[in-house]
Design an enzyme around this catalytic site. Structure first.
Site, PDB file in Angstrom:
ATOM      1  N   GLY A  64       0.838  -1.208   0.000  1.00 22.18           N
ATOM      2  CA  GLY A  64       0.000   0.000   0.000  1.00 22.18           C
ATOM      3  C   GLY A  64       0.868   1.251   0.000  1.00 22.18           C
ATOM      4  O   GLY A  64       0.594   2.224  -0.725  1.00 22.18           O
TER       5      GLY A  64
ATOM      6  N   ASP B 159       5.018  -9.299   5.283  1.00 19.45           N
ATOM      7  CA  ASP B 159       4.258 -10.235   4.438  1.00 19.45           C
ATOM      8  C   ASP B 159       5.100 -10.811   3.291  1.00 19.45           C
ATOM      9  O   ASP B 159       4.749 -11.838   2.728  1.00 19.45           O
ATOM     10  CB  ASP B 159       3.030  -9.530   3.842  1.00 19.45           C
ATOM     11  CG  ASP B 159       2.113  -8.970   4.915  1.00 19.45           C
ATOM     12  OD1 ASP B 159       2.106  -9.533   6.025  1.00 19.45           O
ATOM     13  OD2 ASP B 159       1.417  -7.976   4.650  1.00 19.45           O
TER      14      ASP B 159
ATOM     15  N   HIS C 128      -0.590  -9.762  15.918  1.00 19.33           N
ATOM     16  CA  HIS C 128       0.427  -8.704  15.868  1.00 19.33           C
ATOM     17  C   HIS C 128       1.701  -9.022  16.641  1.00 19.33           C
ATOM     18  O   HIS C 128       2.689  -8.297  16.504  1.00 19.33           O
ATOM     19  CB  HIS C 128      -0.171  -7.393  16.389  1.00 19.33           C
ATOM     20  CG  HIS C 128      -1.119  -6.771  15.423  1.00 19.33           C
ATOM     21  ND1 HIS C 128      -2.430  -7.152  15.341  1.00 19.33           N
ATOM     22  CD2 HIS C 128      -0.934  -5.834  14.468  1.00 19.33           C
ATOM     23  CE1 HIS C 128      -3.035  -6.454  14.386  1.00 19.33           C
ATOM     24  NE2 HIS C 128      -2.145  -5.653  13.834  1.00 19.33           N
TER      25      HIS C 128
END
Ligand code: F6P
Length: 323
Positions: A104, A127, A253
């Site tokens: 993003g 990721d 997380h």
């Protein structure tokens, strides 16, 4: 070029600090000033930036997270928001921007560079789904956190003759799950790139049980259609299907906050330096990444909107190792 700015954007990733440090020290070494922008694109819009000196980035490399702060910023997706950001940088005499972040964030870099503002991205996300880099900053640390959890859960699985289902992060990408699954000796790996049905997962567990395994580990990527929640739902309707009593752990997380591994510190340092070298060479609208152990740049337009595929031979390897 006299002055650049640097920001970290999107999910924090261990190794971002090493990249901030490398950008700052390489730029200062090349005779430039560096401004650190707080909380990603949000800080650009809010005009929240300050000079970074060599010493300001000392003692940060071993810490997870990002000393600049990070954010996801919907306002930056609007033209009005981006225009404010560019105006603020120009008012500070900032001539180029380094964006340390993932998919993003690099879309933001691309759009900004399309507006004519020089930007270079640094591939950083746990990721590891970003084209243009074999590995991204943070993924090694995240895999190691997942692995530590898997190793510990195995102790309990063995003691209680249970199966554990561990869900790991990765958004739409199964890389973290696959690598942690292989390194952790998982009986089954569930990833979005190679969907398996809950019945199939149950069959594989049953087969492991029938082969005499007394405990089992299933590593599931959060982005899989049959994620932990769906699998548990299924197994509840048929508790005998697997042969094992089952427990579930969703890591979430906890995977992002590790102290960076050596690999992530080195990668952050190399890519941070690479981004500044790219700007010095007059490049813009590119991503600094690692390919074949060399720092390279790739045009952002070849990256945005894409997800790096994973090597499905490794998926096959995971299942051979589980037999
Ligand atoms: O992109 C990194 C990541 O940790 C993904 O693995 C995860 O899906 C997402 O960020 C979580 O986002 P947030 O921290 O905004 O909840």
């Amino acid at each position: 070029m006299k002055r650049i700015a640097v920001l970290t954007s999107g999910g924090d990733a261990p190794g971002m600090n090493a990249a901030i440090r490398a950008v700052t020290r390489t730029a200062i070494d090349g005779g430039m000033d560096v401004m650190g922008v707080h909380e990603g694109y949000q800080g650009l819009i809010a005009d929240d930036m300050a000079f970074l000196a060599r010493r300001d980035v000392g003692g940060i490399m071993q810490a997870g997270g990002t000393m600049l702060g990070s954010a996801r910023c919907p306002e930056f997706e609007t033209l009005a928001g981006r225009e404010v950001a560019v105006r603020n940088m120009e008012q500070h005499g900032v001539e180029a921007l380094v964006v340390i972040g993932g998919n993003g964030s690099q879309t933001g870099s691309y759009v900004l560079s399309q507006m004519g503002f020089p930007v270079v991205g640094v591939a950083s996300t746990i990721d590891n789904d970003l084209e243009g880099s074999d590995v991204t900053i943070g993924v090694d640390s995240a895999i190691n956190v997942a692995l530590e959890a898997i190793d510990r859960l195995k102790v309990t699985a063995e003691s209680h003759r249970r199966a554990f289902l561990v869900e790991v992060m990765g958004r739409h990408c199964g890389y973290v799950a696959l690598m942690a699954g292989i390194a952790g000796g998982a009986e089954v790996v569930v990833i979005p790139e190679q969907e398996v049905s809950p019945e199939n997962v149950a069959q594989q567990l049953r087969a492991a049980y029938d082969r005499g395994k007394q405990h089992a580990m299933v590593v599931v990527a959060e982005g899989a259609k049959n994620n932990a929640e769906r699998l548990v739902e299924h197994f509840q309707t048929d508790p005998e299907a697997t042969g094992f009593r089952l427990r579930v752990t969703i890591l979430g997380h906890v995977q992002r906050g590790a102290n960076p591994t050596a690999a992530d510190r080195l990668l952050g340092t190399r890519l941070g330096e690479g981004a500044v070298r790219a700007l010095q060479a007059g490049q813009t609208g590119v991503l600094a990444g690692l390919r074949g152990n060399r720092v390279v740049t790739t045009p952002l337009e070849e990256i945005v909107g894409r997800q790096k595929p994973i090597d499905l031979e490794l998926f096959e390897l995971a299942s051979i190792m589980a037999r």
